[in-house]
Design an enzyme around this catalytic site. Structure first.
Site, PDB file in Angstrom:
ATOM      1  N   HIS A  92      12.982  -0.290 -33.305  1.00  0.00           N
ATOM      2  CA  HIS A  92      13.158  -1.237 -32.362  1.00  0.00           C
ATOM      3  C   HIS A  92      11.815  -1.797 -31.854  1.00  0.00           C
ATOM      4  CE1 HIS A  92      15.418  -2.592 -28.170  1.00  0.00           C
ATOM      5  NE2 HIS A  92      14.664  -3.562 -28.616  1.00  0.00           N
ATOM      6  N   HIS A 140       9.230  -5.393 -31.688  1.00  0.00           N
ATOM      7  CA  HIS A 140       9.285  -7.135 -31.708  1.00  0.00           C
ATOM      8  C   HIS A 140       7.712  -7.473 -32.038  1.00  0.00           C
ATOM      9  CE1 HIS A 140      13.029  -7.807 -29.565  1.00  0.00           C
ATOM     10  NE2 HIS A 140      12.733  -6.500 -29.033  1.00  0.00           N
ATOM     11  N   PHE A 141       7.432  -7.554 -33.333  1.00  0.00           N
ATOM     12  CA  PHE A 141       6.138  -8.030 -33.816  1.00  0.00           C
ATOM     13  C   PHE A 141       5.824  -9.445 -33.752  1.00  0.00           C
ATOM     14  CE2 PHE A 141       4.761  -3.665 -36.428  1.00  0.00           C
ATOM     15  CZ  PHE A 141       4.636  -2.999 -34.928  1.00  0.00           C
ATOM     16  N   ASN A 200      14.516 -12.177 -32.768  1.00  0.00           N
ATOM     17  CA  ASN A 200      14.193 -13.247 -31.892  1.00  0.00           C
ATOM     18  C   ASN A 200      12.967 -13.685 -31.928  1.00  0.00           C
ATOM     19  OD1 ASN A 200      13.688 -10.393 -30.603  1.00  0.00           O
ATOM     20  ND2 ASN A 200      13.512 -11.499 -28.693  1.00  0.00           N
ATOM     21  N   HIS A 250      18.464   0.357 -25.745  1.00  0.00           N
ATOM     22  CA  HIS A 250      17.896   0.551 -24.485  1.00  0.00           C
ATOM     23  C   HIS A 250      18.996   0.849 -23.666  1.00  0.00           C
ATOM     24  CE1 HIS A 250      18.532  -3.545 -24.479  1.00  0.00           C
ATOM     25  NE2 HIS A 250      17.558  -4.192 -25.031  1.00  0.00           N
ATOM     26  N   ASP A 283      10.885  -0.372 -28.196  1.00  0.00           N
ATOM     27  CA  ASP A 283      11.309  -1.927 -27.598  1.00  0.00           C
ATOM     28  C   ASP A 283       9.988  -2.296 -27.560  1.00  0.00           C
ATOM     29  OD1 ASP A 283      12.232  -4.128 -26.948  1.00  0.00           O
ATOM     30  OD2 ASP A 283      13.367  -3.682 -25.068  1.00  0.00           O
ATOM     31  N   HIS A 297       3.709  -9.291 -24.234  1.00  0.00           N
ATOM     32  CA  HIS A 297       3.282 -10.343 -23.856  1.00  0.00           C
ATOM     33  C   HIS A 297       2.030 -10.452 -23.244  1.00  0.00           C
ATOM     34  CE1 HIS A 297       7.791 -11.422 -23.745  1.00  0.00           C
ATOM     35  NE2 HIS A 297       7.783 -10.424 -23.140  1.00  0.00           N
TER      36      HIS A 297
END
Length: 467
Positions: A70, A72-73, A104, A246, A319, A323
């Site tokens: 899980h 997000h690269f 996403n 999650h 996860d 940011h």
């Protein structure tokens, strides 16, 4: 830990020697011989083959390479927050050698063509092996049935939206179509299971939260409980394999465990941050632990730890969702949820295990951690070359010093965003060396990384052809 050389025949290319190999048959002394990127043999104690480079792990554990299912690269479209070179550096610094990336992005990865394009962008920029969860298009969920297994064997559904989750399935009919299509195609669904309509209803009554004191209450447990109940009912109807991501509350854990006991193919993931932080931390740390699902109360965290000890989750995930600091400090209503976590995942969970269960045999504890971070995700996501120290498996290895104590500071952070919610934590355990396909990709002593040779794991490659 020392590295030495000798001289003698043998076709092994590397020998990893340790007093604590974490194998499917338990923790034992021995050596792992590597050839052509795979484990050629796992032997008992004895001299390594002459002429073969040796990694001597000493008293550190040698684990199979960890799998974070899980992450997000952020490629494509959001690479100002993270990119594969930075993300994969963070991964290997945390002992992770394989990741499964979420869809996403901008644009979202909703089609086979988009998956191929993402793979082309990543090629030559990754230290880790990788697969992609394809996204489920809210307008055409039935297309999941047509996705070839060479593209993806898992698909992500967002049941609730936020700043970086635009492709939400809100309509009950469309959601059921996705479950039907996934069952037909034997696709593993992975779900952000929160009820978006419930949150919209509450927002219309309360308004948006204006402080982190209110954040957890404004994204309450009832959203997750309602969504998990929907998922279980759809699994019951259609037999779809569903993995709840999650999972954050005690009630959700009880529901999924009850469904499992009733024979339904529903599983769940816990995250490092839900095991590490509570809502009290969010009131203190603010945006750094603003997450979706939100960080819950102490009783929920305690339930997740009990689940871990009982072997109830199938995976632990990070996860990893970075940011920039600028984005995270925009204010309560504009700050996006998410934090970096792939680098911190294993050490944070290990730190929590040793603090909560100091009396537990470390060999038992490390075997448990390895199950959730290696063999568990390898089995769930059909990665047969991964997650185990045995002959024929990929030569992905981690040298882990279980007693090393150190403080995490921003200078250790390898993610592009440059910050961590765990800054200032005293960690127990350190990743000393990470090996992918028989090659060192992270060495803590030198601070050096390997080369970007990670590969896209198609079923053909997983089944035995490394070509």
């Amino acid at each position: 830990m020392a590295e030495v050389n000798a001289t003698a025949p043998g076709d092994a290319e590397l020998a990893v020697v340790a007093r604590k190999l974490v194998t499917p048959r338990g923790v034992r002394p021995g050596q792992v011989l590597v050839r052509d990127g795979r484990i050629a043999a796992v032997l008992g104690p004895g001299p390594a083959p002459a002429g073969v480079p040796v990694v001597d792990a000493g008293d550190a554990y040698v684990l199979p390479g960890l799998i974070d299912s899980h992450v997000h690269f952020r490629t494509p479209g959001l690479t100002h927050k993270e990119d594969w070179e930075h993300g994969s550096r963070a991964a290997v610094a945390g002992g992770v050698t394989t990741v499964l990336d979420m869809p996403n992005t901008v644009p979202p990865t909703l089609t086979p063509e988009a998956v191929r394009e993402k793979a082309a962008l990543v090629a030559g920029h990754s230290l880790v092996d990788y697969q992609f969860h394809i996204g489920v298009d809210p307008d055409r969920p039935e297309l999941i049935a047509e996705v070839e297994s060479s593209i993806a064997t898992s698909a992500k559904i967002f049941m609730a939206g936020h700043h970086t989750a635009p492709t939400v399935i809100r309509d009950a009919v469309q959601l059921e179509k996705a479950f039907i299509a996934a069952a037909e195609a034997d696709v593993q669904l992975v779900l952000h299971a929160e009820d978006d309509s419930l949150f919209a209803l509450l927002d219309g009554w309360w308004g948006d939260p204006d402080s982190y004191q209110d954040y957890e209450a404004r994204r309450p447990r009832s959203g997750g409980i309602a969504a998990v109940a929907k998922v279980i009912e759809l699994v019951r109807r259609h037999g779809t394999k569903a993995h709840i991501l999650h999972l954050s509350s005690a009630e959700e854990a009880d529901l999924v465990c009850a469904a499992r006991a009733a024979g339904m193919p529903v599983t769940f993931e816990v995250t490092g941050h839900h095991l590490s932080f509570t809502d009290a931390d969010t009131r203190r740390l603010g945006a750094r632990t603003r997450l979706s699902p939100s960080i819950r109360q102490q009783a929920d965290q305690d339930r997740l730890w009990r689940a871990l000890r009982a072997g109830q989750p199938s995976t632990i995930g990070s996860d990893h969702a970075p940011h920039t600091i600028e984005e995270k400090t925009r204010g309560v209503q504009q700050s996006p949820p998410g934090l970096p976590g792939v680098q911190e995942l294993a050490v944070a969970v290990w730190t929590g295990m040793r603090r909560r269960w100091p009396e537990e045999d470390p060999d038992v504890a490390i075997t448990r951690l390895t199950r959730f971070l290696s063999s568990g995700p390898a089995e769930l996501f059909r990665l047969p070359g991964k997650g185990r120290l045995e002959a024929g498996a990929d030569a992905d290895l981690v040298v882990f010093a279980p007693e090393d104590a150190w403080m995490l500071s921003a200078r250790e952070v390898r993610s592009k965003c440059g910050w961590s919610a765990y800054e200032g934590w005293t960690m127990t355990g350190r990743v000393l060396r990470t090996i992918r396909a028989g090659r060192v990709v992270w060495d803590a002593e030198s601070g050096k990384f390997g080369t970007f040779e990670g590969r896209w794991l198609s079923p053909r490659q997983c089944d035995g052809d490394r070509g």
